[in-house]
Design an enzyme around this catalytic site. Structure first.
Site, PDB file in Angstrom:
ATOM      1  N   CYS A 289      31.757 -29.767  31.031  1.00  0.00           N
ATOM      2  CA  CYS A 289      30.617 -30.529  30.501  1.00  0.00           C
ATOM      3  C   CYS A 289      29.439 -29.566  30.367  1.00  0.00           C
ATOM      4  O   CYS A 289      28.916 -29.076  31.379  1.00  0.00           O
ATOM      5  CB  CYS A 289      30.276 -31.691  31.436  1.00  0.00           C
ATOM      6  SG  CYS A 289      28.842 -32.640  30.887  1.00  0.00           S
TER       7      CYS A 289
ATOM      8  N   HIS B  99      21.854 -36.967  34.229  1.00  0.00           N
ATOM      9  CA  HIS B  99      22.802 -36.282  35.115  1.00  0.00           C
ATOM     10  C   HIS B  99      22.356 -36.398  36.571  1.00  0.00           C
ATOM     11  O   HIS B  99      21.163 -36.298  36.869  1.00  0.00           O
ATOM     12  CB  HIS B  99      22.875 -34.784  34.788  1.00  0.00           C
ATOM     13  CG  HIS B  99      23.572 -34.496  33.503  1.00  0.00           C
ATOM     14  ND1 HIS B  99      24.931 -34.308  33.419  1.00  0.00           N
ATOM     15  CD2 HIS B  99      23.089 -34.380  32.240  1.00  0.00           C
ATOM     16  CE1 HIS B  99      25.274 -34.084  32.157  1.00  0.00           C
ATOM     17  NE2 HIS B  99      24.174 -34.124  31.419  1.00  0.00           N
TER      18      HIS B  99
ATOM     19  N   GLU C 230      32.162 -37.715  33.487  1.00  0.00           N
ATOM     20  CA  GLU C 230      31.230 -37.992  32.398  1.00  0.00           C
ATOM     21  C   GLU C 230      31.074 -39.489  32.119  1.00  0.00           C
ATOM     22  O   GLU C 230      32.081 -40.214  32.030  1.00  0.00           O
ATOM     23  CB  GLU C 230      31.701 -37.309  31.114  1.00  0.00           C
ATOM     24  CG  GLU C 230      31.487 -35.814  31.137  1.00  0.00           C
ATOM     25  CD  GLU C 230      31.567 -35.222  29.746  1.00  0.00           C
ATOM     26  OE1 GLU C 230      31.281 -35.936  28.763  1.00  0.00           O
ATOM     27  OE2 GLU C 230      31.924 -34.047  29.656  1.00  0.00           O
TER      28      GLU C 230
ATOM     29  N   CYS D 197      25.215 -33.363  24.016  1.00  0.00           N
ATOM     30  CA  CYS D 197      26.545 -32.895  24.414  1.00  0.00           C
ATOM     31  C   CYS D 197      26.547 -31.390  24.195  1.00  0.00           C
ATOM     32  O   CYS D 197      26.572 -30.916  23.047  1.00  0.00           O
ATOM     33  CB  CYS D 197      27.650 -33.566  23.603  1.00  0.00           C
ATOM     34  SG  CYS D 197      29.295 -32.942  24.060  1.00  0.00           S
TER      35      CYS D 197
HETATM   36  N1  LIG Z   1      29.215 -38.042  28.527  1.00  0.00           N
HETATM   37  C1  LIG Z   1      27.926 -37.533  28.132  1.00  0.00           C
HETATM   38  C2  LIG Z   1      27.917 -36.915  26.767  1.00  0.00           C
HETATM   39  C3  LIG Z   1      28.827 -35.727  26.612  1.00  0.00           C
HETATM   40  C4  LIG Z   1      28.461 -34.498  27.462  1.00  0.00           C
HETATM   41  C5  LIG Z   1      29.313 -33.324  27.163  1.00  0.00           C
HETATM   42  N2  LIG Z   1      30.683 -33.370  27.207  1.00  0.00           N
HETATM   43  C6  LIG Z   1      28.670 -31.976  27.283  1.00  0.00           C
HETATM   44  O1  LIG Z   1      29.369 -30.968  27.048  1.00  0.00           O
HETATM   45  O2  LIG Z   1      27.481 -31.898  27.517  1.00  0.00           O
HETATM   46  C7  LIG Z   1      26.856 -38.629  28.200  1.00  0.00           C
HETATM   47  O3  LIG Z   1      27.176 -39.813  28.058  1.00  0.00           O
HETATM   48  O4  LIG Z   1      25.689 -38.286  28.372  1.00  0.00           O
END
Ligand SMILES: N[C@@H](CCC[C@H](N)C(=O)O)C(=O)O
Length: 274
Positions: free
Chosen positions: A212, A154, A203, A75
């Site tokens: 993010c 991603h 997310e 994160c």
């Molecule tokens: N939802 C993501 C984890 C969180 C990512 C985040 N908010 C960031 O700033 O990178 C996941 O499940 O991989």
């Protein structure tokens, strides 16, 4: 027994941070999900737990949980916040964060602004991970997204016009697409110049957030792989901007942006279902 917490955010991507370096607080995934609820808990996009570090070069071990209680290896925005916290405690400007994706080096650029070395992006299909062998630069999904791992999975869509796709409509289905065995974070990017883009991210486990950090890193890496931007890029999200550089020399991705503490508080874990 009451548990202390900090509420922090990076560009409006908000976190409950609980320090378990001295004492554990019985925070199960169900409890984390209940505490993350904005109506019946404290409310946050991610729940962050600090533990004692056990890796060389690390000052703290950080675990990141989504609002649904699932755990993520990375994160970006929370990493800046934890780095800011630990650096202030120690009176240092450099800290090491042990995460499930490895040890990340963070530097306090000036008070409230942090650079985190997010490491080397993983571009192979097995590492994202994807369900089967394929070119991660062009996934066989309508809209032609690219995939990469920043320690978490991603996929980035490059939109010809801003807001050509609505993250709240496309995001939930794409997060659970069969190509992503561990689900995925879904980015919707619009490149505005060779060093700037607009980005919104649906997310995994948390839904649409204001920003993010790992999603911004992934979008820039994928844009560079596609020849759309240069090695450094400003990423504008709903909550503000991050500076991202994919360093040519060693392949590391550097993310720079704010880290803010909002308030502190206490809760009783026993008030939430285990
Ligand atoms: N939802 C993501 C984890 C969180 C990512 C985040 N908010 C960031 O700033 O990178 C996941 O499940 O991989």
């Amino acid at each position: 027994m009451m548990t202390g917490f900090l509420k922090m955010h990076g560009l409006g991507n908000d976190f409950v941070v609980v320090d378990e370096r001295v004492q554990r607080h019985d925070l199960t995934p169900a409890r984390i999900a209940a505490l993350s609820d904005r109506h019946t808990g404290i409310g946050c996009d991610q729940f962050v737990i600090l533990r004692p570090a056990c890796a060389e070069g690390a000052d703290v071990f950080v675990r990141f949980f989504n609002a649904d209680g699932s755990e993520s290896g990375a994160c970006g925005n929370a990493s800046r916040c934890v780095a800011d916290l630990v650096a202030r405690e120690a009176g240092h400007t450099h800290v090491g964060l042990q995460t499930r994706a490895g040890v990340l080096a963070a530097t306090i650029v000036r008070p409230g602004t942090v650079t985190v070395d997010m490491g080397v992006p993983a571009q192979d299909w097995q590492d994202v991970p994807l369900a089967e062998a394929m070119d991660t630069l062009h996934l066989p999904i309508a809209g032609d997204p690219a995939a990469v791992s920043m320690g978490n999975p991603h996929a980035t869509f490059f939109l010809p016009v801003p807001d050509a796709m609505d993250p709240c409509v496309a995001g939930p289905e794409l997060e659970h697409h069969p190509l992503f065995p561990q689900r995925a974070n879904i980015g919707f990017a619009h490149v505005t110049s060779p060093d700037a883009m607009r980005l919104r991210v649906w997310e995994r486990g948390s839904g649409l957030t204001r920003a993010c950090g790992s999603g911004a890193c992934a979008a820039v890496v994928n844009a560079i792989r596609r020849g759309l931007v240069g090695r450094s890029c400003t990423v504008a999200m709903d909550g503000g901007e991050l500076g991202i550089t994919w360093r040519e020399a060693d392949g590391h991705v550097l993310m720079t942006g704010p880290a803010v503490t909002s308030f502190t508080g206490h809760f009783n874990p026993e008030d939430y279902p285990r």
